[in-house]
Design a protein around this motif. Structure first.
Motif, PDB file in Angstrom:
ATOM      1  N   THR A 159     -34.711 -35.948 -40.405  1.00  0.00           N
ATOM      2  CA  THR A 159     -35.816 -35.897 -41.356  1.00  0.00           C
ATOM      3  C   THR A 159     -36.598 -34.595 -41.234  1.00  0.00           C
ATOM      4  OG1 THR A 159     -35.965 -38.282 -41.116  1.00  0.00           O
ATOM      5  CG2 THR A 159     -37.796 -37.205 -42.211  1.00  0.00           C
ATOM      6  N   PHE A 160     -36.893 -34.188 -39.986  1.00  0.00           N
ATOM      7  CA  PHE A 160     -37.667 -32.970 -39.787  1.00  0.00           C
ATOM      8  C   PHE A 160     -36.938 -31.740 -40.290  1.00  0.00           C
ATOM      9  CE2 PHE A 160     -40.251 -35.124 -36.362  1.00  0.00           C
ATOM     10  CZ  PHE A 160     -41.365 -35.182 -37.183  1.00  0.00           C
ATOM     11  N   PHE A 161     -35.617 -31.800 -40.309  1.00  0.00           N
ATOM     12  CA  PHE A 161     -34.869 -30.673 -40.852  1.00  0.00           C
ATOM     13  C   PHE A 161     -34.810 -30.753 -42.375  1.00  0.00           C
ATOM     14  CE2 PHE A 161     -30.965 -28.915 -42.554  1.00  0.00           C
ATOM     15  CZ  PHE A 161     -31.003 -27.619 -42.068  1.00  0.00           C
ATOM     16  N   ILE A 162     -34.384 -31.923 -42.857  1.00  0.00           N
ATOM     17  CA  ILE A 162     -34.121 -32.094 -44.287  1.00  0.00           C
ATOM     18  C   ILE A 162     -35.377 -31.852 -45.136  1.00  0.00           C
ATOM     19  CG2 ILE A 162     -33.844 -34.018 -45.932  1.00  0.00           C
ATOM     20  CD1 ILE A 162     -31.234 -32.904 -45.136  1.00  0.00           C
ATOM     21  N   VAL A 163     -36.524 -32.373 -44.683  1.00  0.00           N
ATOM     22  CA  VAL A 163     -37.710 -32.324 -45.532  1.00  0.00           C
ATOM     23  C   VAL A 163     -38.151 -30.889 -45.839  1.00  0.00           C
ATOM     24  CG1 VAL A 163     -40.134 -32.965 -45.707  1.00  0.00           C
ATOM     25  CG2 VAL A 163     -38.450 -34.651 -44.982  1.00  0.00           C
ATOM     26  N   PRO A 164     -38.431 -30.055 -44.806  1.00  0.00           N
ATOM     27  CA  PRO A 164     -38.835 -28.688 -45.155  1.00  0.00           C
ATOM     28  C   PRO A 164     -37.723 -27.880 -45.836  1.00  0.00           C
ATOM     29  CG  PRO A 164     -38.654 -28.943 -42.774  1.00  0.00           C
ATOM     30  CD  PRO A 164     -38.495 -30.298 -43.369  1.00  0.00           C
ATOM     31  N   VAL A 165     -36.479 -28.062 -45.382  1.00  0.00           N
ATOM     32  CA  VAL A 165     -35.404 -27.234 -45.933  1.00  0.00           C
ATOM     33  C   VAL A 165     -35.131 -27.597 -47.395  1.00  0.00           C
ATOM     34  CG1 VAL A 165     -32.932 -26.760 -45.785  1.00  0.00           C
ATOM     35  CG2 VAL A 165     -34.337 -26.694 -43.731  1.00  0.00           C
ATOM     36  N   GLN A 166     -34.986 -28.900 -47.665  1.00  0.00           N
ATOM     37  CA  GLN A 166     -34.717 -29.288 -49.054  1.00  0.00           C
ATOM     38  C   GLN A 166     -35.894 -28.943 -49.961  1.00  0.00           C
ATOM     39  OE1 GLN A 166     -33.459 -33.235 -50.013  1.00  0.00           O
ATOM     40  NE2 GLN A 166     -31.476 -32.991 -49.038  1.00  0.00           N
ATOM     41  N   ASN A 206     -50.228 -31.432 -55.510  1.00  0.00           N
ATOM     42  CA  ASN A 206     -49.794 -32.809 -55.740  1.00  0.00           C
ATOM     43  C   ASN A 206     -48.275 -32.939 -55.724  1.00  0.00           C
ATOM     44  OD1 ASN A 206     -52.156 -34.218 -55.836  1.00  0.00           O
ATOM     45  ND2 ASN A 206     -52.507 -33.764 -58.017  1.00  0.00           N
ATOM     46  N   THR A 207     -47.608 -31.937 -56.309  1.00  0.00           N
ATOM     47  CA  THR A 207     -46.148 -31.953 -56.302  1.00  0.00           C
ATOM     48  C   THR A 207     -45.624 -31.884 -54.875  1.00  0.00           C
ATOM     49  OG1 THR A 207     -46.347 -30.681 -58.327  1.00  0.00           O
ATOM     50  CG2 THR A 207     -44.141 -30.950 -57.442  1.00  0.00           C
ATOM     51  N   HIS A 208     -46.253 -31.019 -54.033  1.00  0.00           N
ATOM     52  CA  HIS A 208     -45.830 -30.932 -52.624  1.00  0.00           C
ATOM     53  C   HIS A 208     -45.897 -32.316 -51.978  1.00  0.00           C
ATOM     54  CE1 HIS A 208     -45.744 -26.678 -52.823  1.00  0.00           C
ATOM     55  NE2 HIS A 208     -47.039 -26.485 -52.795  1.00  0.00           N
ATOM     56  N   ILE A 209     -47.030 -33.013 -52.200  1.00  0.00           N
ATOM     57  CA  ILE A 209     -47.195 -34.326 -51.549  1.00  0.00           C
ATOM     58  C   ILE A 209     -46.095 -35.278 -51.992  1.00  0.00           C
ATOM     59  CG2 ILE A 209     -48.712 -36.325 -51.338  1.00  0.00           C
ATOM     60  CD1 ILE A 209     -51.082 -34.426 -51.679  1.00  0.00           C
ATOM     61  N   VAL A 210     -45.880 -35.332 -53.324  1.00  0.00           N
ATOM     62  CA  VAL A 210     -44.851 -36.235 -53.848  1.00  0.00           C
ATOM     63  C   VAL A 210     -43.488 -35.888 -53.261  1.00  0.00           C
ATOM     64  CG1 VAL A 210     -43.574 -36.841 -55.930  1.00  0.00           C
ATOM     65  CG2 VAL A 210     -46.063 -36.781 -55.982  1.00  0.00           C
ATOM     66  N   VAL A 211     -43.139 -34.601 -53.288  1.00  0.00           N
ATOM     67  CA  VAL A 211     -41.822 -34.182 -52.786  1.00  0.00           C
ATOM     68  C   VAL A 211     -41.696 -34.504 -51.298  1.00  0.00           C
ATOM     69  CG1 VAL A 211     -40.412 -32.152 -52.245  1.00  0.00           C
ATOM     70  CG2 VAL A 211     -41.410 -32.405 -54.510  1.00  0.00           C
ATOM     71  N   LEU A 212     -42.711 -34.175 -50.514  1.00  0.00           N
ATOM     72  CA  LEU A 212     -42.626 -34.384 -49.067  1.00  0.00           C
ATOM     73  C   LEU A 212     -42.426 -35.860 -48.748  1.00  0.00           C
ATOM     74  CD1 LEU A 212     -45.273 -31.948 -47.539  1.00  0.00           C
ATOM     75  CD2 LEU A 212     -42.814 -31.657 -47.847  1.00  0.00           C
ATOM     76  N   ILE A 213     -43.242 -36.717 -49.374  1.00  0.00           N
ATOM     77  CA  ILE A 213     -43.157 -38.134 -49.027  1.00  0.00           C
ATOM     78  C   ILE A 213     -41.857 -38.753 -49.513  1.00  0.00           C
ATOM     79  CG2 ILE A 213     -44.263 -40.373 -49.245  1.00  0.00           C
ATOM     80  CD1 ILE A 213     -45.823 -38.327 -47.584  1.00  0.00           C
ATOM     81  N   THR A 214     -41.483 -38.470 -50.778  1.00  0.00           N
ATOM     82  CA  THR A 214     -40.236 -39.057 -51.289  1.00  0.00           C
ATOM     83  C   THR A 214     -39.062 -38.607 -50.436  1.00  0.00           C
ATOM     84  OG1 THR A 214     -41.221 -38.431 -53.397  1.00  0.00           O
ATOM     85  CG2 THR A 214     -39.170 -39.638 -53.488  1.00  0.00           C
ATOM     86  N   THR A 215     -39.017 -37.321 -50.106  1.00  0.00           N
ATOM     87  CA  THR A 215     -37.904 -36.804 -49.314  1.00  0.00           C
ATOM     88  C   THR A 215     -37.904 -37.423 -47.920  1.00  0.00           C
ATOM     89  OG1 THR A 215     -38.275 -34.738 -50.491  1.00  0.00           O
ATOM     90  CG2 THR A 215     -36.679 -34.690 -48.711  1.00  0.00           C
ATOM     91  N   THR A 216     -39.081 -37.571 -47.327  1.00  0.00           N
ATOM     92  CA  THR A 216     -39.150 -38.144 -45.981  1.00  0.00           C
ATOM     93  C   THR A 216     -38.579 -39.561 -45.971  1.00  0.00           C
ATOM     94  OG1 THR A 216     -41.181 -36.911 -45.644  1.00  0.00           O
ATOM     95  CG2 THR A 216     -40.684 -38.623 -44.046  1.00  0.00           C
ATOM     96  N   ILE A 217     -39.002 -40.373 -46.946  1.00  0.00           N
ATOM     97  CA  ILE A 217     -38.538 -41.758 -46.946  1.00  0.00           C
ATOM     98  C   ILE A 217     -37.040 -41.823 -47.232  1.00  0.00           C
ATOM     99  CG2 ILE A 217     -38.761 -43.988 -48.126  1.00  0.00           C
ATOM    100  CD1 ILE A 217     -41.746 -43.518 -48.220  1.00  0.00           C
ATOM    101  N   LEU A 218     -36.574 -40.990 -48.189  1.00  0.00           N
ATOM    102  CA  LEU A 218     -35.137 -40.951 -48.466  1.00  0.00           C
ATOM    103  C   LEU A 218     -34.353 -40.548 -47.212  1.00  0.00           C
ATOM    104  CD1 LEU A 218     -34.793 -39.303 -51.994  1.00  0.00           C
ATOM    105  CD2 LEU A 218     -34.078 -41.591 -51.307  1.00  0.00           C
ATOM    106  N   ALA A 219     -34.844 -39.520 -46.513  1.00  0.00           N
ATOM    107  CA  ALA A 219     -34.132 -39.029 -45.328  1.00  0.00           C
ATOM    108  C   ALA A 219     -34.107 -40.096 -44.243  1.00  0.00           C
ATOM    109  CB  ALA A 219     -34.804 -37.762 -44.805  1.00  0.00           C
ATOM    110  N   PHE A 220     -35.177 -40.872 -44.177  1.00  0.00           N
ATOM    111  CA  PHE A 220     -35.273 -41.884 -43.138  1.00  0.00           C
ATOM    112  C   PHE A 220     -34.248 -42.987 -43.292  1.00  0.00           C
ATOM    113  CE2 PHE A 220     -37.684 -43.682 -39.736  1.00  0.00           C
ATOM    114  CZ  PHE A 220     -38.207 -42.545 -39.189  1.00  0.00           C
ATOM    115  N   LYS A 221     -33.741 -43.161 -44.532  1.00  0.00           N
ATOM    116  CA  LYS A 221     -32.762 -44.216 -44.781  1.00  0.00           C
ATOM    117  C   LYS A 221     -31.336 -43.768 -44.500  1.00  0.00           C
ATOM    118  CE  LYS A 221     -35.515 -46.263 -48.478  1.00  0.00           C
ATOM    119  NZ  LYS A 221     -35.482 -46.550 -49.923  1.00  0.00           N
ATOM    120  N   LEU A 222     -31.184 -42.604 -43.869  1.00  0.00           N
ATOM    121  CA  LEU A 222     -29.853 -42.049 -43.571  1.00  0.00           C
ATOM    122  C   LEU A 222     -28.868 -43.122 -43.095  1.00  0.00           C
ATOM    123  CD1 LEU A 222     -27.991 -39.597 -42.921  1.00  0.00           C
ATOM    124  CD2 LEU A 222     -29.045 -39.536 -40.672  1.00  0.00           C
ATOM    125  N   PHE A 223     -27.763 -43.285 -43.820  1.00  0.00           N
ATOM    126  CA  PHE A 223     -26.737 -44.229 -43.385  1.00  0.00           C
ATOM    127  C   PHE A 223     -25.340 -43.861 -43.900  1.00  0.00           C
ATOM    128  CE2 PHE A 223     -24.127 -48.023 -44.285  1.00  0.00           C
ATOM    129  CZ  PHE A 223     -23.895 -48.433 -42.988  1.00  0.00           C
TER     130      PHE A 223
END
Lengths: 278, 301
Positions: B84-91, B222-239
């Motif tokens: 998550t820590f990699f994917i969020v800032p990089v993506q 606002n876009t940063h917040i939306v992107v950061l949170i959505t990406t974080t939750i998506l990344a957290f579901k890695l499977f």
């Protein structure tokens, strides 16, 4: 000078486009080569990008393999995704209409609950859900992959937001003409809601076309298995026959890619719509 | 009887409302609310997937102690965080870069937008398998390219079976697949910034970098917040990509939290243990969502 900047700019765009497309190009190129030794040799060089003279033997093999009935898997996925989307649009929009338009006790509480449910990830529910459907005897069926996912809090929320923007005077005019609530919903609200219906259909459709963890747990044989799980299983067999694997993958991605090319604008609209989540 | 009519009308309205809500509410209760509370209850028992002759017993917090003292759990949690820590800032930053690149009027910009977004509509299982072909060792496309540009100095690597390379490889592949999504959200955000701001700043002599730093970045808050949170939750579901490509290996180096739940509950059929891990997983996602709520609230003030 500005011509050079312009040229570099286009070059950069094209390089990135190429990076995004390379994996798909390699997938297709490999799928139309029938000599497995040639494939392994080509994969290590630039020849991997080039299909050469296409040979369709891998496709014939995939479509003719009785142990891995591709069309059956595709049909399973289509049945599951279409049922979820179709039933989902009805159930979720009807609930959203009641929440947006009708007055009744406890409405605020229900709206708050639906919004709270959005943040519960399916992944944290799969284990109790698995126990539940196991005890119900639903394992290995279509309905175990459909019924739990019809009602969708985020879709209800999207419909609710959209309906709130439709002027109430339309309802009132219909009421004067003697229409009841169901008729107003069916004849006036729904026909005006095409944009949100498409958004919800794409979001829910993509989510369950992609679905992997749940069907992995609840399907046993080939009868009800969707294409994603079938493909993962086909890939897991050793030794790997890359020509067949890539032909299978190409066939499996094709329906969605075609739909995407036709409805690109809608897909992008729904991606934007999905970001207001949470 | 004018005084009675509103009351009975209200009655009809309320009955209609419950009637229309009934299908959705029933399904939501059975398939989300009940499993949600069931997860908490099951996490306090030794329930198994297949019913046993021995009755299920309450075991208190034993499952939580087991999970929290299990090195495999901590490894899966670490891997998920690290991913998550990699994917969020990089993506997010690549997504912003791409959005800036195509947010102009020029011929064919919608074609490039369509191509950049394309991988996000390819299901993850297929993406993983295509990349497995590219990453083949010793003779895959990526090893081939590396060998040619380094004149045989670099590689070949067995990307997916190397303890240190497997996770970064999965990250790279996930970024390729997902970045179009962040691009589209940023593109929508960029189009909301009034053009007059840029014109005014340019008259004041601001250069491109200043325009980006003082106008674009802050107005995208606002876009940063939306992107950061959505990406974080998506990344957290890695499977999916992990299950298809490495089954969590080598030596658990790519195991994820969701895969830990899957293995405990489905493969080992330890429902109680998996439920405890599910509750922990849910609490982490909840914490992330609350952070978002908090950020948006402070933004309004």
């Amino acid at each position: 000078m500005s011509k050079i900047i312009h040229g570099t700019y286009y070059l950069l765009l094209i390089i990135i486009a190429f990076l995004m497309l390379i994996p798909l190009i390699v997938m297709f190129s490999t799928s139309v080569k029938s000599d497995e030794f040639l494939i392994l040799k080509d994969l290590g060089s630039m020849a991997a990008f080039w299909p050469g003279v296409p040979e369709w033997e891998n496709y014939q093999q995939i479509l003719g393999d009785p142990n891995m009935p591709f069309l059956r898997f595709l049909l399973n996925t289509l049945i599951i995704v279409f049922s979820i989307v179709f039933l989902g649009i009805g159930v979720n929009s009807m609930a959203a209409y009641a929440l947006s338009r009708l007055k009744f006790r406890g409405k605020g509480l229900i709206i708050a609950t639906v919004i709270a449910l959005i943040i519960i990830p399916v992944e944290s529910l799969v284990i109790p859900l698995l126990l539940l459907v196991n005890r119900l005897g639903w394992i290995d069926s279509y309905h175990v992959q459909i019924i739990p996912f019809i009602a969708h809090p985020f879709s209800i929320f999207l419909f609710y937001q959209f309906f709130n923007k439709i002027p109430k005077s339309l309802d009132d005019a219909a009421k004067v003409d003697g229409a009841d609530f169901l008729q107003i919903y069916w004849r006036i609200i729904l026909p005006m809601s095409l944009p949100v219906i498409v958004t919800v259909a794409i979001l829910q459709g993509l989510e369950f076309w992609n679905s992997f963890l749940w069907p992995l747990m609840v399907t046993r044989g080939i009868e009800y298995r969707p294409i994603s799980v079938a493909l993962a299983q086909f890939f897991g067999r050793d030794p790997k026959v890359w020509g067949d694997i890539m032909a299978f993958t190409t066939l499996a991605s094709l329906p969605l890619l075609v739909v995407y090319f036709v409805f690109q604008r809608w897909f992008i609209q729904s991606a934007i719509g999905s970001s207001i989540k949470g | 009887m004018p005084s009675q009519q509103p009351a009975s009308l209200r009655n009809i309205e309320s009955r209609a409302a419950w009637g229309m809500l009934a299908p959705a509410m029933t399904l939501l209760i059975i398939f989300i609310v009940v499993p949600f509370f069931l997860a908490f209850l099951l996490s306090l028992t030794n329930e198994r997937l297949i019913p046993r002759p021995i009755p299920t017993k309450w075991t208190g917090i034993r499952n939580y102690i087991r999970v929290l003292t299990d090195p495999d759990f901590w490894q899966a949690l670490r891997n998920t965080f690290w991913f998550t820590f990699f994917i969020v800032p990089v993506q997010s930053s690549i997504g912003l870069g791409l959005a800036l690149l195509i947010n102009r009027q020029f011929k064919g910009n919608h074609i490039f937008r369509g191509i950049y977004f394309l991988p996000t509509v390819v299901p993850m299982v297929m993406v993983a398998i295509i990349w497995a072909g590219l990453l083949q060792a010793p003779e895959g496309v990526i090893n081939g390219i590396l060998r040619q540009i380094s004149f045989d100095q670099i590689g070949p690597y067995d990307w997916l079976h190397h303890e240190w390379l497997a996770m970064p490889t999965i990250m790279l592949m996930s970024t390729w697949q997902g970045v179009g999504f962040q691009m589209i959200i940023y593109l929508a955000g960029l189009q909301n910034i009034p053009k007059e701001l840029y014109e005014a700043a340019r008259i004041d002599g601001a250069n491109l970098w200043q325009l980006f730093w003082f106008i674009t970045l802050p107005l995208l808050r606002n876009t940063h917040i939306v992107v950061l949170i959505t990406t974080t939750i998506l990344a957290f579901k890695l499977f999916t990509q992990v299950e298809v490509l490495t089954q969590g290996g080598p030596l658990g180096a790519t195991n994820s939290l969701v895969r830990y739940i899957y293995v405990a509950g489905f493969q080992y059929q330890k429902v109680g243990l998996a439920a405890a891990a599910s509750v922990i997983f849910f609490l982490i996602v909840l914490a992330i969502a609350l952070c978002q709520h908090h950020l948006i609230q402070t933004d309004k003030d």
